[in-house]
Design an enzyme around this catalytic site. Structure first.
Site, PDB file in Angstrom:
ATOM      1  N   ASP A 207      58.912  27.531 -21.874  1.00 16.26           N
ATOM      2  CA  ASP A 207      59.785  28.004 -22.956  1.00 16.26           C
ATOM      3  C   ASP A 207      59.030  27.857 -24.263  1.00 16.26           C
ATOM      4  O   ASP A 207      58.073  27.089 -24.355  1.00 16.26           O
ATOM      5  CB  ASP A 207      61.078  27.181 -22.986  1.00 16.26           C
ATOM      6  CG  ASP A 207      62.221  27.916 -23.667  1.00 16.26           C
ATOM      7  OD1 ASP A 207      63.135  28.394 -22.962  1.00 16.26           O
ATOM      8  OD2 ASP A 207      62.211  28.028 -24.921  1.00 16.26           O
TER       9      ASP A 207
ATOM     10  N   ARG B 199      80.200  38.881  -7.582  1.00 18.92           N
ATOM     11  CA  ARG B 199      81.447  38.887  -8.374  1.00 18.92           C
ATOM     12  C   ARG B 199      82.521  39.664  -7.620  1.00 18.92           C
ATOM     13  O   ARG B 199      83.651  39.191  -7.464  1.00 18.92           O
ATOM     14  CB  ARG B 199      81.183  39.534  -9.746  1.00 18.92           C
ATOM     15  CG  ARG B 199      80.414  38.604 -10.641  1.00 18.92           C
ATOM     16  CD  ARG B 199      80.176  39.164 -12.033  1.00 18.92           C
ATOM     17  NE  ARG B 199      79.574  38.107 -12.837  1.00 18.92           N
ATOM     18  CZ  ARG B 199      78.632  38.283 -13.757  1.00 18.92           C
ATOM     19  NH1 ARG B 199      78.182  39.502 -14.022  1.00 18.92           N
ATOM     20  NH2 ARG B 199      78.151  37.265 -14.432  1.00 18.92           N
TER      21      ARG B 199
ATOM     22  N   HIS C 267      72.504  47.902 -14.219  1.00 17.76           N
ATOM     23  CA  HIS C 267      73.221  46.651 -14.524  1.00 17.76           C
ATOM     24  C   HIS C 267      73.906  46.795 -15.885  1.00 17.76           C
ATOM     25  O   HIS C 267      73.573  46.139 -16.853  1.00 17.76           O
ATOM     26  CB  HIS C 267      72.216  45.489 -14.546  1.00 17.76           C
ATOM     27  CG  HIS C 267      72.847  44.140 -14.666  1.00 17.76           C
ATOM     28  ND1 HIS C 267      73.891  43.723 -13.875  1.00 17.76           N
ATOM     29  CD2 HIS C 267      72.563  43.091 -15.487  1.00 17.76           C
ATOM     30  CE1 HIS C 267      74.220  42.474 -14.213  1.00 17.76           C
ATOM     31  NE2 HIS C 267      73.433  42.072 -15.196  1.00 17.76           N
TER      32      HIS C 267
HETATM   33  N1  LIG Z   1      70.158  40.032 -14.900  1.00 15.13           N
HETATM   34  C1  LIG Z   1      71.172  39.201 -14.896  1.00 15.13           C
HETATM   35  O1  LIG Z   1      72.029  39.255 -14.045  1.00 15.13           O
HETATM   36  C2  LIG Z   1      71.261  38.134 -15.950  1.00 15.13           C
HETATM   37  C3  LIG Z   1      72.104  37.034 -15.770  1.00 15.13           C
HETATM   38  C4  LIG Z   1      72.103  36.019 -16.704  1.00 15.13           C
HETATM   39  C5  LIG Z   1      71.321  36.128 -17.851  1.00 15.13           C
HETATM   40  N2  LIG Z   1      70.565  37.235 -18.007  1.00 15.13           N
HETATM   41  C6  LIG Z   1      69.722  37.386 -19.194  1.00 15.13           C
HETATM   42  O2  LIG Z   1      68.731  36.368 -19.167  1.00 15.13           O
HETATM   43  C7  LIG Z   1      68.380  36.041 -20.510  1.00 15.13           C
HETATM   44  C8  LIG Z   1      68.500  34.548 -20.721  1.00 15.13           C
HETATM   45  O3  LIG Z   1      69.846  34.154 -20.603  1.00 15.13           O
HETATM   46  P1  LIG Z   1      70.248  32.611 -20.769  1.00 15.13           P
HETATM   47  O4  LIG Z   1      71.704  32.542 -20.568  1.00 15.13           O
HETATM   48  O5  LIG Z   1      69.371  31.769 -19.952  1.00 15.13           O
HETATM   49  O6  LIG Z   1      69.922  32.417 -22.325  1.00 15.13           O
HETATM   50  P2  LIG Z   1      69.466  31.084 -23.080  1.00 15.13           P
HETATM   51  O7  LIG Z   1      69.545  31.383 -24.540  1.00 15.13           O
HETATM   52  O8  LIG Z   1      70.199  29.915 -22.552  1.00 15.13           O
HETATM   53  O9  LIG Z   1      67.936  30.912 -22.669  1.00 15.13           O
HETATM   54  C9  LIG Z   1      66.935  31.794 -23.058  1.00 15.13           C
HETATM   55  C10 LIG Z   1      65.675  30.971 -23.287  1.00 15.13           C
HETATM   56  O10 LIG Z   1      64.600  31.860 -23.568  1.00 15.13           O
HETATM   57  C11 LIG Z   1      63.743  31.145 -24.445  1.00 15.13           C
HETATM   58  N3  LIG Z   1      62.797  32.040 -25.081  1.00 15.13           N
HETATM   59  C12 LIG Z   1      62.980  32.858 -26.117  1.00 15.13           C
HETATM   60  N4  LIG Z   1      61.839  33.484 -26.433  1.00 15.13           N
HETATM   61  C13 LIG Z   1      60.897  33.051 -25.546  1.00 15.13           C
HETATM   62  C14 LIG Z   1      59.538  33.341 -25.351  1.00 15.13           C
HETATM   63  N5  LIG Z   1      58.889  34.209 -26.142  1.00 15.13           N
HETATM   64  N6  LIG Z   1      58.893  32.705 -24.345  1.00 15.13           N
HETATM   65  C15 LIG Z   1      59.513  31.815 -23.566  1.00 15.13           C
HETATM   66  N7  LIG Z   1      60.833  31.511 -23.705  1.00 15.13           N
HETATM   67  C16 LIG Z   1      61.504  32.117 -24.688  1.00 15.13           C
HETATM   68  C17 LIG Z   1      64.687  30.464 -25.426  1.00 15.13           C
HETATM   69  O11 LIG Z   1      64.062  29.407 -26.123  1.00 15.13           O
HETATM   70  C18 LIG Z   1      65.778  29.991 -24.472  1.00 15.13           C
HETATM   71  O12 LIG Z   1      65.556  28.665 -24.031  1.00 15.13           O
HETATM   72  C19 LIG Z   1      69.288  36.896 -21.406  1.00 15.13           C
HETATM   73  O13 LIG Z   1      68.633  38.070 -21.777  1.00 15.13           O
HETATM   74  C20 LIG Z   1      70.449  37.210 -20.497  1.00 15.13           C
HETATM   75  O14 LIG Z   1      71.131  38.382 -20.895  1.00 15.13           O
HETATM   76  C21 LIG Z   1      70.521  38.222 -17.095  1.00 15.13           C
END
Ligand SMILES: NC(=O)c1ccc[n+]([C@@H]2O[C@H](COP(=O)([O-])OP(=O)(O)OC[C@H]3O[C@@H](n4cnc5c(N)ncnc54)[C@H](O)[C@@H]3O)[C@@H](O)[C@H]2O)c1
Length: 311
Positions: free
Chosen positions: A32, A150, A174
């Site tokens: 991260d 879901r 999605h």
């Molecule tokens: N495809 C799916 O079904 C699905 C499901 C859940 C979440 N998501 C997506 O996953 C992503 C993350 O969701 P989350 O709930 O974990 O969010 P979150 O905010 O809890 O975590 C995201 C993390 O990414 C880190 N980050 C940001 N820029 C970065 C970089 N350049 N390099 C490394 N890390 C970096 C942040 O510091 C943070 O810790 C979002 O885009 C969300 O929409 C997709």
């Protein structure tokens, strides 16, 4: 031991690590940008292993070099949705993050299989494939396992039947135009259309389409992460154990379902080669219309990406 690196140690990334550790599938690396956070979460999880009896190495880092020689790279770095946002609203913010995660990790793990979660999902998978110039087998998007789970949960609740008896197939992009296939979905082999009254089924289909938004609205900040991370753990296990498991995932289309040059949710076979095969269902006229509508929405986001990034 095999190795999985998770880029983005936020809610989804960290929970993914925990599900994977529980499966004792691979050593794990969390990366991260936030200093100390992946190290802290990694150490906390490492100290969990004696309690749950799993021999897994877990480390956190801010440096992509730590991901070297990974078998799978999971990309879940970037912003999640806020109430009122669509997944597509995240495009410009997340394209940079995912682009960097994809290209940096490939330097250290040239043979890795990529599983992408960051939204807008289909387009972030497209970006990963194009930037890294990988064969399509090696880039898979996670969407369908979650969207189908879901729907399975809602059907199980409505029907009063075990979730294990319920198979659902939610395909397409999605986004809000995803396609819950009620003809192929079933309760212990009986088509959903025949098992549930039409009005109940329609309500389930609508709730499934908006399933992510329902949770975003309840949480107020952040989006769902328990089911998404369980989904990516199931996909990773299918790959590393070479299970040839058929799951709905986002895959790069080369003529299947009449689609080309887009990532789209379809049933795929997952094994050690990654996305080994796309399964083509015969679609009826209504399903074809729904697929076309969903594909048009995904294509639009792909085109918007091409205006932001040279791919
Ligand atoms: N495809 C799916 O079904 C699905 C499901 C859940 C979440 N998501 C997506 O996953 C992503 C993350 O969701 P989350 O709930 O974990 O969010 P979150 O905010 O809890 O975590 C995201 C993390 O990414 C880190 N980050 C940001 N820029 C970065 C970089 N350049 N390099 C490394 N890390 C970096 C942040 O510091 C943070 O810790 C979002 O885009 C969300 O929409 C997709």
């Amino acid at each position: 031991m095999q190795k999985i690196s998770i880029i983005g140690a936020g809610m989804t990334g960290a929970t993914t690590a925990l599900w994977l550790a529980e499966r004792e599938l691979a050593d794990l690396v969390l990366v991260d940008v936030v200093e100390g956070m992946p190290q802290g979460k990694g150490l906390d999880m490492l100290e969990t292993m004696p309690i749950i009896g799993r021999d897994v190495e877990i480390v956190g880092s801010n440096d992509y070099a730590a991901t070297g020689d990974s078998d799978i790279i999971i990309i879940t770095a970037g912003l999640p949705r806020k109430p009122g946002m669509s997944r597509d609203d995240l495009l410009s913010a997340n394209a940079d993050v995912v682009g960097k995660a994809a290209t940096e990790t490939l330097k250290y793990s040239p043979d890795a299989i990529y599983v992408v979660l960051t939204n807008p999902l289909d387009t972030m998978a497209y970006l990963t494939l194009k930037l890294n110039k990988l064969p399509r087998e090696r880039v898979i998007g996670q969407a369908g396992v979650l969207d189908s789970a879901r729907m399975r949960a809602f059907v199980a609740h409505e029907a009063g039947v075990s979730v294990e008896n319920i198979q659902c197939y939610v395909l397409g992009g999605h986004g809000d135009e995803m396609v819950p296939l009620t003809r192929h979905s079933n309760v212990a082999g009986i088509a959903l259309r025949d098992y549930l009254p039409a009005d109940k089924l329609e309500a389930i289909v609508n709730r499934t389409r908006k399933g992510g938004g329902e949770i975003v609205n309840l949480l107020k900040s952040g989006s769902a992460y328990y089911a998404p991370s369980a989904a990516v753990a199931q996909m990773s296990e299918a790959i590393l154990k070479d299970k040839h498991l058929i799951l709905p995932c986002s895959a790069y289309m080369q003529g299947e379902y009449g689609l080309n040059d887009i990532f789209f949710g379809v049933p795929v076979m997952l094994g050690r080669g990654g996305m080994e095969k796309i399964i083509e269902y015969e679609l009826d006229a209504d399903e074809k219309v729904a697929f076309a509508k969903s594909a048009a929405a995904v294509k639009e986001t792909h085109e918007a990406l091409k205006k932001l990034v040279k791919i």
